[in-house]
Design an enzyme around this catalytic site. Sequence first.
Site, short mmCIF file in Angstrom:
data_model
loop_
_atom_site.label_atom_id
_atom_site.label_comp_id
_atom_site.label_asym_id
_atom_site.label_seq_id
_atom_site.Cartn_x
_atom_site.Cartn_y
_atom_site.Cartn_z
CD GLU A 196 -2.97 -0.99 0.10
OE1 GLU A 196 -3.33 0.14 -0.28
OE2 GLU A 196 -3.40 -2.04 -0.43
CG ASN A 243 -13.20 3.45 5.83
OD1 ASN A 243 -13.95 2.64 6.40
ND2 ASN A 243 -12.84 3.30 4.57
CD GLU A 257 -5.36 8.37 -2.93
OE1 GLU A 257 -5.86 8.16 -4.05
OE2 GLU A 257 -6.03 8.50 -1.88
#
Length: 308
Positions: free
Chosen positions: A161, A208, A170
């Site tokens: 990831e 989340n 990200e």
Amino acid sequence: MSRKRIILSSIAAVALAGALAVVLPMTSASAADCAAAWSASTVYHGGTNASHQGRNYTAKWWTQGETPGTTGEWGVWADKGACGGTPDPGPTSPGPNPNPAPGGFVVSEAQFNQAFPSRNSFYTYRGLVDALAAFPGFAKTGSDTVKRQEAAAFLANVNHETGGLVHVVEQNQANYPHYCDPSQSYGCPAGQAAYYGRGPIQLSWNFNYKAAGDALGLPLLTDPYLVQNDPAVAWKTGLWYWNTQNGPGTMTPHDAMVNQRGFGETIRSINGSLECGGRNPAQVQSRIDAYQRFVQILGTTPGGNLSC
């Protein structure tokens, strides 16, 4: 010579032999030859020998950077005795391990460093260890093999990831505004573009952040930037997902490993809708390759069902 004189001579000889036995020191058996000297930069696999400070040692499993004589009875190095011609006085009490695994965690700092040689300094071993307290079952459930397999599986997935624990946030900023679900009653109080992927598991979406924050007792919905500013918080979000969320799968990654459903099920729970079932075999293989490397570092086997 008279019989009396013979007896006296014999007694004197016995006495002299006894005196010599008392005076002369006992000699010790010679010690074994020394194996090649231990080096902190060398990788040692199970069964490999090395010498350090006049003693021979045998590695029980994969290791690098862990000093022989400091890992204790249950550590990686087995003390095989003195070497190099020095009489063996017996094993000495081990000193403190310079890289102990706190709280019985199956991954030592040396192994963590080996697994992520180019990681971002944000992702600290201490931050990971501090986060473990929130999830006491992680890598502490089942046999020693299962514990090591779960730790390796988690690290392999976060490796994928984050590009080897290099990326904290990200990289595709064009995606940032997409992670706000306005249908949620609590909305996106930090801003529409504030809920992008962060941390080892790249936590994203406002719902989340809300769920993770509620579980961890942290204000992640209103301050999602905590995940990219505090290493322990970042690791906690990764462990929160691993231990409590099914994602697109049917079980948590933690349950997949402790119930021996295989590494492939952890992939399914993290990104199965985009990778599993032949959707992206290269990404799946990347995760598997990392897992196989990490189980070797941790001195265990990968088990079955590696793919999804």
